[in-house]
Motif scaffolding. Structure first.
Motif, PDB file in Angstrom:
ATOM      1  N   UNK A 173      28.819  14.842   6.864  1.00  0.00           N
ATOM      2  CA  UNK A 173      27.651  14.813   7.749  1.00  0.00           C
ATOM      3  C   UNK A 173      26.620  15.863   7.365  1.00  0.00           C
ATOM      4  N   UNK A 174      27.085  17.060   7.054  1.00  0.00           N
ATOM      5  CA  UNK A 174      26.139  18.120   6.765  1.00  0.00           C
ATOM      6  C   UNK A 174      25.429  17.872   5.430  1.00  0.00           C
ATOM      7  N   UNK A 175      26.121  17.189   4.540  1.00  0.00           N
ATOM      8  CA  UNK A 175      25.487  16.912   3.250  1.00  0.00           C
ATOM      9  C   UNK A 175      24.383  15.875   3.410  1.00  0.00           C
ATOM     10  N   UNK A 176      24.532  15.040   4.453  1.00  0.00           N
ATOM     11  CA  UNK A 176      23.577  13.953   4.628  1.00  0.00           C
ATOM     12  C   UNK A 176      22.295  14.404   5.327  1.00  0.00           C
ATOM     13  N   UNK A 177      22.441  15.390   6.223  1.00  0.00           N
ATOM     14  CA  UNK A 177      21.253  15.805   6.970  1.00  0.00           C
ATOM     15  C   UNK A 177      20.568  16.982   6.271  1.00  0.00           C
ATOM     16  N   UNK A 178      19.319  17.102   6.459  1.00  0.00           N
ATOM     17  CA  UNK A 178      18.600  18.284   6.004  1.00  0.00           C
ATOM     18  C   UNK A 178      18.853  18.597   4.530  1.00  0.00           C
ATOM     19  N   UNK A 179      18.772  17.576   3.740  1.00  0.00           N
ATOM     20  CA  UNK A 179      19.317  17.667   2.398  1.00  0.00           C
ATOM     21  C   UNK A 179      18.778  18.794   1.527  1.00  0.00           C
ATOM     22  N   UNK A 180      17.471  19.057   1.593  1.00  0.00           N
ATOM     23  CA  UNK A 180      16.920  20.000   0.621  1.00  0.00           C
ATOM     24  C   UNK A 180      17.349  21.438   0.883  1.00  0.00           C
ATOM     25  N   UNK A 181      17.289  21.851   2.166  1.00  0.00           N
ATOM     26  CA  UNK A 181      17.694  23.210   2.512  1.00  0.00           C
ATOM     27  C   UNK A 181      19.171  23.411   2.200  1.00  0.00           C
ATOM     28  N   UNK A 182      19.968  22.428   2.588  1.00  0.00           N
ATOM     29  CA  UNK A 182      21.402  22.508   2.362  1.00  0.00           C
ATOM     30  C   UNK A 182      21.702  22.549   0.866  1.00  0.00           C
ATOM     31  N   UNK A 183      21.007  21.716   0.130  1.00  0.00           N
ATOM     32  CA  UNK A 183      21.241  21.639  -1.306  1.00  0.00           C
ATOM     33  C   UNK A 183      20.982  22.982  -1.984  1.00  0.00           C
ATOM     34  N   UNK A 184      19.927  23.662  -1.534  1.00  0.00           N
ATOM     35  CA  UNK A 184      19.623  24.985  -2.108  1.00  0.00           C
ATOM     36  C   UNK A 184      20.764  25.958  -1.900  1.00  0.00           C
ATOM     37  N   UNK A 185      21.290  25.977  -0.661  1.00  0.00           N
ATOM     38  CA  UNK A 185      22.389  26.891  -0.365  1.00  0.00           C
ATOM     39  C   UNK A 185      23.651  26.517  -1.129  1.00  0.00           C
ATOM     40  N   UNK A 186      23.891  25.224  -1.224  1.00  0.00           N
ATOM     41  CA  UNK A 186      25.076  24.790  -1.970  1.00  0.00           C
ATOM     42  C   UNK A 186      24.956  25.192  -3.432  1.00  0.00           C
ATOM     43  N   UNK A 187      23.759  25.074  -3.974  1.00  0.00           N
ATOM     44  CA  UNK A 187      23.555  25.480  -5.363  1.00  0.00           C
ATOM     45  C   UNK A 187      23.806  26.972  -5.549  1.00  0.00           C
ATOM     46  N   UNK A 188      23.384  27.760  -4.556  1.00  0.00           N
ATOM     47  CA  UNK A 188      23.629  29.211  -4.639  1.00  0.00           C
ATOM     48  C   UNK A 188      25.126  29.511  -4.589  1.00  0.00           C
ATOM     49  N   UNK A 189      25.833  28.809  -3.683  1.00  0.00           N
ATOM     50  CA  UNK A 189      27.284  29.010  -3.587  1.00  0.00           C
ATOM     51  C   UNK A 189      27.968  28.594  -4.885  1.00  0.00           C
ATOM     52  N   UNK A 190      27.506  27.508  -5.428  1.00  0.00           N
ATOM     53  CA  UNK A 190      28.059  27.014  -6.693  1.00  0.00           C
ATOM     54  C   UNK A 190      27.814  28.031  -7.803  1.00  0.00           C
ATOM     55  N   UNK A 191      26.623  28.617  -7.791  1.00  0.00           N
ATOM     56  CA  UNK A 191      26.287  29.609  -8.817  1.00  0.00           C
ATOM     57  C   UNK A 191      27.176  30.850  -8.694  1.00  0.00           C
ATOM     58  N   UNK A 192      27.603  31.147  -7.464  1.00  0.00           N
ATOM     59  CA  UNK A 192      28.539  32.266  -7.258  1.00  0.00           C
ATOM     60  C   UNK A 192      29.889  31.984  -7.909  1.00  0.00           C
TER      61      UNK A 192
END
Ligand code: C2E
Ligand code: MG
Ligand code: MG
Ligand code: MG
Length: 288
Positions: A153-172
């Motif tokens: 659900x969280x991946x589906x909503x608010x995609x751009x903001x979430x995607x940025x944070x996920x990318x940062x976590x992935x980069x960690x």
């Protein structure tokens, strides 16, 4: 007389409402206090490789109520999310889980990883990445030994903001996975855009294996899709040896479920993990 009955009905309805509300308010107060007084406990459920060795554990939160009983997450997570208490609670959970696995790994030849459930509210809060970074530093845990379980659900909503944070976590270097996969509506395109490494095949797919044709077809389809996208699959809710055998045959590399091991207290699960690696020769006889 009808009017009288009607009045009574209305009064009863109100009485019930306030009772339900009272329970909720009590739980909310208790949760607040539980967070302050360290009454959020983590239990850990082992996750196994197909050869029967333990590769990881999932941290599962329980609340120890004022009166000492153990409250399951289904009862307090929704309240934690509604009230925002999920933010401080989530940080505590991360800290505890990272510390637990660091301490556990001290005695293991082959270290295991830990996975932590993350609510959509934590992700939308915008602080998750900073919190994770802080907790990793504090515990000394290598980022790739921490997995975050997210919901579709969280991946589906608010995609751009979430995607940025996920990318940062992935980069960690943290591993990201999608929990309860198959119960939501994430599309191939969405999945492909996300820096996610694995999916946890929901228990509802597993429970009717291997006899129900629909479940066989569905699970095989999900597996093929995951393979095409380069995602690892973890099966959850494995309860029987037939389910285990089917999933291993179908190529699922990692399994979790009551049939393999139940969630256990921090101490019991640590002993379980330690004992299991010592007797790793007999690991092939997985427990079901
Ligand atoms: P989940 O992340 O999908 O966790 C798996 C749930 O299924 C756990 O329930 C586990 O005890 C249960 N389970 C494991 N194997 C089996 C099986 O073979 N059969 C059956 N019937 N059940 C099995 P639990 O501990 O009650 O947790 C429920 C949910 O609460 C979790 O589902 C997760 O979404 C949420 N949760 C738990 N801890 C946390 C937390 O720290 N933070 C957040 N945000 N959510 C949490
Ligand atoms: Mg989970
Ligand atoms: Mg599930
Ligand atoms: Mg799950």
């Amino acid at each position: 007389q009808a009017k009288q009955a009607g009045k009574n009905t209305v009064r009863m309805f109100h009485a019930n409402m306030s009772a339900a509300l009272q329970i909720k308010v009590d739980l909310e107060n208790d949760l607040h206090e539980a967070i302050l007084n360290d009454r959020i406990e983590l239990h850990y459920q082992p996750r196994f490789n197909s050869d029967g060795s333990i590769c990881s554990v999932e941290a599962l939160a329980r609340m120890r109520s004022r009166s000492g009983e153990l409250i399951p997450p289904a009862q307090f997570i929704p309240i934690a999310e509604e009230t925002g208490l999920i933010i401080p609670m989530g940080e505590q959970v991360l800290r505890k889980a990272c510390r637990w696995v660091q301490d556990t790994n001290k005695k293991l030849k082959k270290p295991i990883s830990v996975s932590v459930n993350v609510s959509g509210i934590q992700l939308l809060d915008g602080q998750l990445c900073a919190t994770v970074e802080k907790v990793l530093k504090l515990s000394g845990l290598a980022p790739e030994m921490l997995e975050l379980e997210l919901t579709e659900t969280v991946l589906m909503q608010n995609q751009d903001a979430v995607l940025q944070d996920l990318n940062k976590l992935h980069a960690l270097g943290v591993i990201l996975s999608i929990d309860d996969f198959g119960t939501g509506y994430s599309s191939l395109a969405t999945l492909h855009r996300m820096p996610v490494q694995s999916i946890k095949l929901d228990r509802s797919f597993v429970s009717d294996l291997p006899d129900k044709v629909d479940s066989v077809v569905l699970s095989r389809t999900v597996l093929a899709m995951a393979k095409a996208l380069g995602l690892k699959v973890v099966a959850e809710g494995v309860e029987t040896s037939e389910q285990r055998d089917f999933l291993i045959d179908a190529g699922v590399p990692e399994l979790q479920g009551f049939g393999l091991a139940r969630p256990m207290t921090a101490d019991d699960s640590r002993q379980f993990v330690w004992a299991q690696q010592i007797t790793s020769d007999s690991a092939k006889k997985i427990l079901v």
